[in-house]
Each structure stands twice: as C-alpha cells, then as structure tokens.
Scaffold this motif. Structure first.
Motif, mmCIF file in Angstrom:
data_model
loop_
_atom_site.group_PDB
_atom_site.id
_atom_site.type_symbol
_atom_site.label_atom_id
_atom_site.label_comp_id
_atom_site.label_asym_id
_atom_site.label_seq_id
_atom_site.Cartn_x
_atom_site.Cartn_y
_atom_site.Cartn_z
ATOM 1 N N LEU A 149 40.687 42.067 40.979
ATOM 2 C CA LEU A 149 40.144 41.094 41.918
ATOM 3 C C LEU A 149 41.306 40.342 42.559
ATOM 4 N N LEU A 150 41.092 39.836 43.770
ATOM 5 C CA LEU A 150 42.160 39.178 44.515
ATOM 6 C C LEU A 150 42.074 37.665 44.403
ATOM 7 N N GLY A 151 43.240 37.032 44.340
ATOM 8 C CA GLY A 151 43.314 35.586 44.340
ATOM 9 C C GLY A 151 43.096 35.026 45.733
ATOM 10 N N PRO A 152 42.989 33.714 45.843
ATOM 11 C CA PRO A 152 42.626 33.092 47.116
ATOM 12 C C PRO A 152 43.685 33.179 48.204
ATOM 13 N N ARG A 153 44.923 33.491 47.837
ATOM 14 C CA ARG A 153 45.995 33.585 48.838
ATOM 15 C C ARG A 153 46.590 34.984 48.918
ATOM 16 N N GLU A 154 45.971 35.961 48.295
ATOM 17 C CA GLU A 154 46.526 37.316 48.315
ATOM 18 C C GLU A 154 46.222 38.020 49.628
ATOM 19 N N ASP A 155 47.201 38.778 50.102
ATOM 20 C CA ASP A 155 47.012 39.564 51.322
ATOM 21 C C ASP A 155 45.976 40.663 51.122
ATOM 22 N N ILE A 156 45.362 41.050 52.231
ATOM 23 C CA ILE A 156 44.490 42.225 52.255
ATOM 24 C C ILE A 156 45.323 43.375 52.812
ATOM 25 N N PHE A 210 38.456 35.810 45.708
ATOM 26 C CA PHE A 210 37.649 34.670 45.287
ATOM 27 C C PHE A 210 38.375 33.358 45.546
ATOM 28 N N SER A 211 37.586 32.299 45.632
ATOM 29 C CA SER A 211 38.106 30.968 45.929
ATOM 30 C C SER A 211 39.015 30.460 44.821
ATOM 31 N N ASP A 219 49.660 24.299 42.969
ATOM 32 C CA ASP A 219 50.096 25.157 44.073
ATOM 33 C C ASP A 219 49.107 26.317 44.188
ATOM 34 N N PRO A 220 48.276 26.341 45.242
ATOM 35 C CA PRO A 220 47.286 27.418 45.369
ATOM 36 C C PRO A 220 47.890 28.816 45.372
ATOM 37 N N GLN A 221 49.155 28.919 45.781
ATOM 38 C CA GLN A 221 49.808 30.230 45.807
ATOM 39 C C GLN A 221 49.948 30.819 44.407
ATOM 40 N N LYS A 222 49.900 29.960 43.393
ATOM 41 C CA LYS A 222 50.085 30.425 42.025
ATOM 42 C C LYS A 222 48.763 30.725 41.314
ATOM 43 N N LEU A 223 47.670 30.613 42.043
ATOM 44 C CA LEU A 223 46.367 30.816 41.431
ATOM 45 C C LEU A 223 45.917 32.267 41.502
ATOM 46 N N ALA A 224 45.355 32.727 40.412
ATOM 47 C CA ALA A 224 44.618 33.980 40.370
ATOM 48 C C ALA A 224 43.174 33.687 40.781
ATOM 49 N N PRO A 225 42.308 34.677 40.853
ATOM 50 C CA PRO A 225 40.882 34.363 40.980
ATOM 51 C C PRO A 225 40.448 33.568 39.742
ATOM 52 N N PRO A 226 39.382 32.777 39.831
ATOM 53 C CA PRO A 226 38.920 32.062 38.634
ATOM 54 C C PRO A 226 38.742 32.988 37.436
ATOM 55 N N LEU A 227 38.174 34.169 37.680
ATOM 56 C CA LEU A 227 38.138 35.245 36.682
ATOM 57 C C LEU A 227 39.055 36.356 37.189
ATOM 58 N N PRO A 228 40.277 36.477 36.698
ATOM 59 C CA PRO A 228 41.195 37.494 37.218
ATOM 60 C C PRO A 228 40.678 38.920 37.091
ATOM 61 N N ARG A 229 39.892 39.165 36.075
ATOM 62 C CA ARG A 229 39.131 40.412 35.991
ATOM 63 C C ARG A 229 37.817 40.058 35.303
ATOM 64 N N ALA A 230 36.757 40.642 35.804
ATOM 65 C CA ALA A 230 35.426 40.275 35.325
ATOM 66 C C ALA A 230 34.771 41.471 34.659
ATOM 67 N N TYR A 231 33.878 41.194 33.713
ATOM 68 C CA TYR A 231 33.175 42.290 33.070
ATOM 69 C C TYR A 231 32.300 43.039 34.065
ATOM 70 N N GLU A 232 31.691 42.303 34.988
ATOM 71 C CA GLU A 232 30.906 42.952 36.039
ATOM 72 C C GLU A 232 30.942 42.109 37.299
#
Length: 325
Positions: A120-127, A196-197, A67-80
């Motif tokens: 960082l925002l997931g692929p289905r998160e609102d702006i 992110f995708s 379910d794409p709605q349950k996905l975070a960004p591939p890296l939910p938080r990145a070092y840089e």
C-alpha cells in the motif's frame, strides 16, 4: 483520537498518536508497536492510546514535530483491502464510459472487489506510471478500518466493528478495465497499489458528521493545483458502510486490520465536480460527443483531503505526483 504509522523499522511501521491539529506526535505504548498490534488487541490498546492522545492534546507530554513525508499508510500492509462502489452516480457514469449497462441489482446489491493489500502507498508516495496507454486515473474515497467481524454480521451491529476511518486514492488503470471484466473474473492488473491518508481517526473525531454509517462532509480533490471536486460524501452514498459490512460478511468473517472502502465519492450535481477523471470524461462525452480530458501523465499531481465542520483537517492530505519508472 488520531493515529498514524511512521516508516520503519520493519514492514509494518511504528504506531504513533497524533495531536488533533496533525502537527506533533508521540509514540504509542511499547506493547502496541504497530497499528496492527493495536487492532488485534483493541480492547486493551484503545483506552491506553486515548489517554496518550488526551495528554498530548493538553500539553502534558512533549510531542515531536510530524513530517508527513516520513509517514507510511496508517496500515502499511493490511490483511484485506475490500473496496465497494456505494455511489450510484459514479457507477452509472463509469459504466457508460465503457459502454456497459448498470447491473439490474444496482440499488439492491452492493458492488465490491478485493484489491491488493500487501503493498500500500503512503500519503506522499509517487504514483509510478509504467505505460501511459493504461489510462491512469485517481479515485477519491473514504474507508473504514475494521476490527474482527463475524460471519453474518447485520448492518444494525456493524458499527461495533468499525475502529477507524481514513481516506484513499484508489488508483485505477482505466484502459485495462474492459478487457479484464470481459473475462468475467474481475479487476486485477487494472488496480495497482492504493494510497491512504496520513491519519486514521476514531469515529468520534467526526462527531455528528459520522452517522448512519456515512460521513456527512465534503471530500475535496485538487488536480494539478486546481479544485476539481468537492462532493458531499454523505447523502448520495446509497449503501452505507454498515450495509457494506453486512454484504461482505454474508459468507465469511473478516479479521482485524481489514480496510473497507466506499468507492469513488460522487454527486449528481455537476457543480460539486468529480472524484475521478473517468466521470469528467463521461460528462464530456454526453455533452460534446467525445472525452477531452486526458488521463494522468508524468508530472500530474493529485491531492485529497476532508475538513470537519470546524475547518480542521481530519485525515491529513494525500499528495501524490505521477512519475515515470
């Protein structure tokens, strides 16, 4: 190999291996509970994850519906999160839009900025648009996720450090940009959280489409349900990802889990459309004397995706809606 991160239980999500069609997933081995853990020990994790991916593809292990709605960004938080601007046409157009000349080193020295990476925002998160006067814009981009990259890495060796690729919507508040840059200290408030995708993929998933440090496929943006751009991402990427890696490592090293963006994908050919509203507004100004297209407002939607030569959706689809707080 296609990877993703489910939301929870902690901030860094749960790493999963995804079937090539994006329909089902299986959890990553317990030793690599998150994407960052896998990147930190890539020599160990990569063969284990590949084995899982192969078995999932062959139907040897069960997969759970994704379910794409349950996905975070591939890296939910990145070092840089380091974003370049590798497309000359985009630089020229947006500089004209704010009455600024392109730098003299336009074709010899890449432009980069460092964005926020802890949220960082997931692929289905609102702006969430807090003030329409800020001039909300989307920017469709391609990114690479890096392993450890030594200081002084040359472009000839940069491919050794590219672990994964994904897509991004580098959200920009256009009307805040001029005032910030006038201070001579770069972007900050004008660059809110980037989305992110759903999936990050290993370079081999793109086959011959990933070559010379560029992705030679169309990046498709759909705005409010209508196609707004499908530029070719490869030929007009003046600085390749390998060039960008050499540039950013001139004076410092980067740790595994660094995301490096291409900048807004842009073609000179107007028939290919646009990957951000600022370009359309500048073209309108050139042709008609003033921009007509408004910036994004609550209710507007943007979708970003890329398909391979075989028609397969490689990275999944970023789908976002603009909302009020």
């Amino acid at each position: 190999m296609k990877l993703a991160s489910l939301r929870g239980p902690g901030r860094d999500g749960t790493l999963v291996v995804v079937r090539r069609d994006g329909a089902v997933f299986t959890p990553a081995p317990a030793e690599f509970p998150t994407m960052q853990a896998a990147l930190d020990r890539w020599d160990e994790s990569e063969p284990r994850l590949r084995d899982l991916a192969s078995r999932l593809e062959r139907g040897e292990i069960p997969g759970e519906p994704l379910d794409p709605q349950k996905l975070a960004p591939p890296l939910p938080r990145a070092y840089e999160w380091v974003d370049g601007s590798a497309y000359i046409n985009h630089i020229i157009l947006v500089r004209k839009a704010r009455g600024a000349e392109p730098p003299e080193t336009l074709r010899t020295d890449p432009l980069v900025y460092q964005g926020g990476s802890s949220v960082l925002l997931g692929p289905r998160e609102d702006i969430v648009l807090h003030d329409a006067r800020w001039g909300l814009d989307f920017e469709a981009e391609i990114c690479v996720i890096l392993g450890d990259v030594p200081l002084g890495t040359k472009k000839e060796d940069a491919h050794r450090h590219v672990r994964l690729l994904c897509l991004a919507n580098d959200v920009t508040l256009r009307n805040l940009v001029p005032g910030e840059l006038a201070k001579g200290f770069g972007f900050f408030q004008s660059k809110p959280a980037t989305a992110f995708s759903p999936f990050a993929v290993t370079p081999d998933e793109l086959g011959a489409s990933f070559r010379d440090g560029r992705v030679h496929l169309k990046l498709v943006s759909t705005y409010n349900g209508a196609l707004i751009g499908d530029p070719e991402a490869g030929p007009e990427m003046h600085f390749s990802f390998f060039d960008l890696v050499e540039h950013i490592t001139k004076t410092r090293a980067f740790g595994a889990g660094t995301i490096l963006g291409s900048g807004t994908v842009s073609n000179v050919d107007r028939a290919r459309g646009i990957s951000c509203l600022a370009e359309r507004r500048m073209i309108e100004t050139i042709d008609e004397g003033a921009p007509k297209t408004p910036f994004m407002k609550p209710g507007d939607t943007i979708a970003i995706e890329m398909r391979g030569e075989d028609g397969l959706d490689i990275f999944g689809r970023i789908e976002q809606k603009v909302v009020s707080p």
